[in-house]
Design an enzyme around this catalytic site. Structure first.
Site, PDB file in Angstrom:
ATOM      1  CD  GLU A  29      -0.512  11.910  -9.054  1.00  0.00           C
ATOM      2  OE1 GLU A  29      -1.277  12.806  -8.642  1.00  0.00           O
ATOM      3  OE2 GLU A  29       0.142  12.007 -10.119  1.00  0.00           O
ATOM      4  CG  HIS A  30      -2.972   8.505 -10.590  1.00  0.00           C
ATOM      5  ND1 HIS A  30      -2.310   9.623 -11.074  1.00  0.00           N
ATOM      6  CD2 HIS A  30      -3.984   8.953  -9.818  1.00  0.00           C
ATOM      7  CE1 HIS A  30      -2.914  10.714 -10.616  1.00  0.00           C
ATOM      8  NE2 HIS A  30      -3.928  10.343  -9.844  1.00  0.00           N
ATOM      9  CB  SER A  42      -0.174  14.415 -13.057  1.00  0.00           C
ATOM     10  OG  SER A  42      -1.106  13.386 -12.837  1.00  0.00           O
ATOM     11  CD  GLN A  69      -2.944  11.164 -14.620  1.00  0.00           C
ATOM     12  OE1 GLN A  69      -2.299  11.874 -13.859  1.00  0.00           O
ATOM     13  NE2 GLN A  69      -4.265  11.179 -14.647  1.00  0.00           N
ATOM     14  CD  GLU A 105      17.514  10.601  27.875  1.00  0.00           C
ATOM     15  OE1 GLU A 105      16.930  11.690  28.058  1.00  0.00           O
ATOM     16  OE2 GLU A 105      17.056   9.692  27.180  1.00  0.00           O
ATOM     17  CG  HIS A 160      14.020  15.784  32.660  1.00  0.00           C
ATOM     18  ND1 HIS A 160      14.685  16.960  32.379  1.00  0.00           N
ATOM     19  CD2 HIS A 160      13.191  15.560  31.604  1.00  0.00           C
ATOM     20  CE1 HIS A 160      14.287  17.412  31.210  1.00  0.00           C
ATOM     21  NE2 HIS A 160      13.369  16.585  30.718  1.00  0.00           N
ATOM     22  CG  ASP A 162      -7.989  12.577 -11.595  1.00  0.00           C
ATOM     23  OD1 ASP A 162      -7.289  12.433 -10.572  1.00  0.00           O
ATOM     24  OD2 ASP A 162      -7.516  12.822 -12.717  1.00  0.00           O
ATOM     25  CG  HIS A 202      -2.912  16.421 -15.551  1.00  0.00           C
ATOM     26  ND1 HIS A 202      -3.764  17.345 -15.032  1.00  0.00           N
ATOM     27  CD2 HIS A 202      -3.426  15.202 -15.220  1.00  0.00           C
ATOM     28  CE1 HIS A 202      -4.760  16.731 -14.409  1.00  0.00           C
ATOM     29  NE2 HIS A 202      -4.580  15.427 -14.518  1.00  0.00           N
TER      30      HIS A 202
END
Length: 736
Positions: A331-332, A241, A263, A419, A424, A365, A266
């Site tokens: 992340e935050h 985190s 944080q 190609e 095809h 959160d 954590h």
């Protein structure tokens, strides 16, 4: 504990300063090897491996069943306090409301040709939700279950299976079961760790595999998700985190310290960074972190995270702070500034942004509604939060109409052959009215000469057969005959007539606002009933047109000096009566383009160039002026379109006629037979140019011992095919 203070003058200094953070990305070589062993064991031994790993790591006396019964779930839910159930319910309602706004609908659009294209949005069939048990199962991450399950339910996933480690006594924390009960989830397993990820991906004797795995976990769980990705979908590869707080002098250091510690507690690998343009705030924050950290239950973990992976960064201004924040892509991200909304437009990379002094990260959160499963370690540069879309698939829908297929068949086949995928190409051509290849058994025939007894034949030209339909209309059939130097070759160019006709139709539609044309109908299904027996022969190559009184001249326009014009210039310094500058090179562009009319010769004879003054004598001054203006106008319009497709229209000729006293465009328009088309990317003045027209054939004929009088030499197969390919390439490039 000391949280370092760093100073930088420019964002370019950040990568060097931040080298210490790279260690968070490397969990050690032993993790992946250990997880691979776990996955292999689960795949080989199934439930037995799950029981063994659970005994070794979570519950020494663990015994099956792996699944928690519905009665146990209901009993656990009842054992949780009313207050806990209510707060879980409130959080769930907020999360559901937010994620319902993310729902994408299927959509469809109908093209004018009747084709239907669209995107169908559907959920996966089964989702596996990993819920960490916390410390020995006693600090359950209920919010993680809500954040994973609710988006899946909003997406419409019919089966959800929850996996969470048991406590030492083999039970699952009742708060997790209460949340599952609230969400009407009855498939819960007392299995956690990397082994549960393997079970979700591959299944065991009692666990059916899922399609998507979501939810946060430790490094072993995250590594397992990474290793099974591809067998199943996953939400993301999440790391430790992290929070980054961007603050100015208006921020409260007490609040900032609390946010960073939220944080840091954590995980010892968590990172908490504050970037500010206020040195005094940095000093106050450093002291506040020491004070608050010491009072935390997880002080040791938080202190290590602050010392190893955290920092307070002082920058000269907020602009540089924002630039560094975007480089970190946290992340935050908290914007603790006087006006966070003024800063937000400059934020490009963050998992979630928390605006202002009253939006600490824990609000997101647990309770606000947005998802807290977010990208970490800089992956917010290219990834997003767990969402409803995590559990959805988008399926493209293609319902092509017959018209679309016919109109685009040649382009599709050309790309396939480019190609090297012949099957095809044949797949589309097999469905076509004009399959475009001799070997495909095409419905449309190679047409050299028509014999349509329904109407009198008026003329058979170099390429076109013309029939008298009635007093007002003609039938023009463009055959596959090929002429060069006014001599008709013995061999046809397959489907050349179709290409010439379709290119003419394309240009007539494009030029209709400049000058009207004589077209009445091009769809054989709408031709007179008398033509039904010849429908396949006429398909794509015939038109019904109004009868016109043709002008006795061909209206040639030259945009480049080439061909006979180049020979004329070298001999006389002039081109069709125009005095040109000295030292022009072959294929030089002429500015402006020149109107150079000619007479119309009978079949087998050569046209002769005439001056503009001579054209005026034949047509009358007013008509001649109108014809010149119109010729140059449609040439410039056609040249501009062709240039946008990479083609140079070096020269061309048009024909006009009067219908009801008004000038109309008639006959063919800007085709490879009536024009020189050069590839723009190969254009080199001072020499002859490669082309998309009959010039390829003319160049070959020039090298043969032939006097340009009938009979012509036999055309080799490779010359026929190469010429046909150039015609088709011109059509594809110009009209698609």
């Amino acid at each position: 504990m000391t949280c370092r203070i760093l100073t930088l003058q420019h964002e370019q200094e950040w990568p060097a300063l931040a080298q210490w953070l790279q260690g968070r990305r490397n969990p050690g070589n032993g993790v992946e090897s250990a997880v691979n062993d776990i996955i292999s064991a689960v795949r080989q031994k199934g439930d037995d491996a799950l029981v063994e790993y659970t005994r070794n790591f979570d519950c020494p006396d663990f015994a099956p069943p792996l699944r928690v019964s519905e009665q146990e779930i209901a009993k656990a839910a009842a054992s949780v306090t009313i207050e806990s159930r209510e707060v879980i319910g409130e959080a769930a309602a907020n999360i559901r409301s937010f994620h319902e706004a993310q729902v994408e609908k299927s959509w469809f659009l109908t093209r004018p040709d009747g084709s239907i294209l669209g995107q169908q949005v559907t959920s996966v069939d089964a989702g596996g939700l990993y819920v960490p048990g916390g410390q020995g199962g006693n600090t359950p991450l209920v919010s993680s279950l809500l954040m994973s399950a609710i988006p899946a339910q909003v997406a419409g996933v019919p089966r959800l299976a929850v996996f969470t480690p048991p406590r030492k006594d083999g039970t699952v924390n009742p708060h997790i079961l209460a949340a599952a009960h609230l969400l009407d989830i009855d498939e819960v397993y007392r299995v956690g760790g990397a082994w549960s990820i393997a079970a979700m991906a591959y299944g065991t004797q009692t666990i059916h595999p899922v399609d998507v795995i979501a939810g946060p976990g430790n490094i072993f769980v995250t590594t397992a998700k990474r290793l099974v990705q591809g067998t199943v979908g996953i939400d993301m590869i999440a790391g430790p985190s992290e929070v980054l707080v961007l603050a100015d002098s208006s921020a409260n250091p007490v609040w900032l310290a609390a946010d960073m510690l939220s944080q840091a507690e954590h995980d010892a690998l968590a990172s908490a960074i504050c970037i500010t343009d206020d040195a005094r705030l940095a000093d106050a924050l450093q002291q506040e972190l020491k004070k608050q950290c010491a009072a935390l239950p997880r002080a040791t973990t938080a202190a290590r995270a602050l010392e190893d992976w955290s920092a307070i960064v002082v920058t000269p201004n907020i602009s540089i702070a924002v630039a560094v924040a975007n480089m970190v892509a946290p992340e935050h991200l908290e914007l603790c500034t006087r006006d966070p909304w003024a800063v937000l437009p400059f934020i490009r990379h963050a998992g979630a942004v928390f605006m202002g002094q009253h939006s600490p990260e824990p609000v997101g959160d647990y309770f606000a509604g947005p998802n807290h499963v977010l990208p970490t370690l800089g992956t917010a540069r290219f990834s997003s939060a767990l969402s409803v879309q995590t559990f959805c698939k988008k399926t493209s829908i293609v319902a092509a109409s017959s018209t679309f297929l016919q109109q685009n068949m040649q382009s599709i086949a050309a790309l396939a052959r480019l190609e090297g995928l012949e099957a095809h190409a044949r797949s589309v051509e097999a469905r076509g009215k004009n399959k475009g290849l001799e070997e495909s058994g095409a419905i449309m025939k190679v047409v050299v000469k028509t014999e349509i007894s329904a109407y009198p034949l008026l003329s058979r030209g170099k390429v076109r057969d013309i029939y008298d339909v009635d007093e007002k209309n003609l039938l023009i059939v463009t055959t596959d005959r090929m002429s060069a130097f006014d001599v008709i070759m013995n061999e046809p160019i397959p489907y050349k007539g179709v290409i010439l006709n379709q290119i003419t139709l394309f240009w007539m539609e494009k030029f209709k606002d400049i000058i009207p044309n004589h077209l009445v109908e091009s769809d054989v299904n709408r031709f007179p009933a008398a033509l039904a027996p010849w429908k396949d022969e006429l398909e794509g190559r015939a038109v019904i047109v109004r009868k016109a009184k043709p002008l006795p001249i061909e209206c040639i326009v030259r945009g480049y000096i080439t061909g006979s014009g180049w020979k004329d210039y070298k001999a006389t310094g002039t081109l069709c009566g125009y005095k040109l500058p000295a030292n022009l090179r072959e294929s030089d562009k002429l500015e402006p383009a020149l109107f150079t009319p000619s007479t119309k010769a009978e079949l087998g004879k050569h046209d002769e160039n005439i001056s503009v003054a001579q054209a005026a004598e034949l047509l009358g001054a007013e008509t001649a002026a109108q014809v010149e203006r119109t010729t140059l106008a449609i040439y410039e319009a056609g040249r501009a379109h062709a240039a946008s497709r990479g083609i140079i229209v070096a020269d061309t000729k048009f024909e006009f006629g009067f219908i009801d006293g008004k000038l109309h465009l008639i006959d063919e328009v800007l085709t490879p037979d009536s024009s020189r088309f050069w590839p723009a990317d190969q254009y080199q003045p001072g020499q002859g140019q490669p082309s998309f027209d009959k010039q390829y054939l003319r160049d070959w004929l020039e090298k043969q011992p032939w006097n340009k009088q009938p009979p012509p030499p036999a055309l080799p197969e490779e010359i026929i095919k190469a010429t046909a390919n150039r015609y088709q390439e011109a059509y594809n490039i110009l009209t698609k």
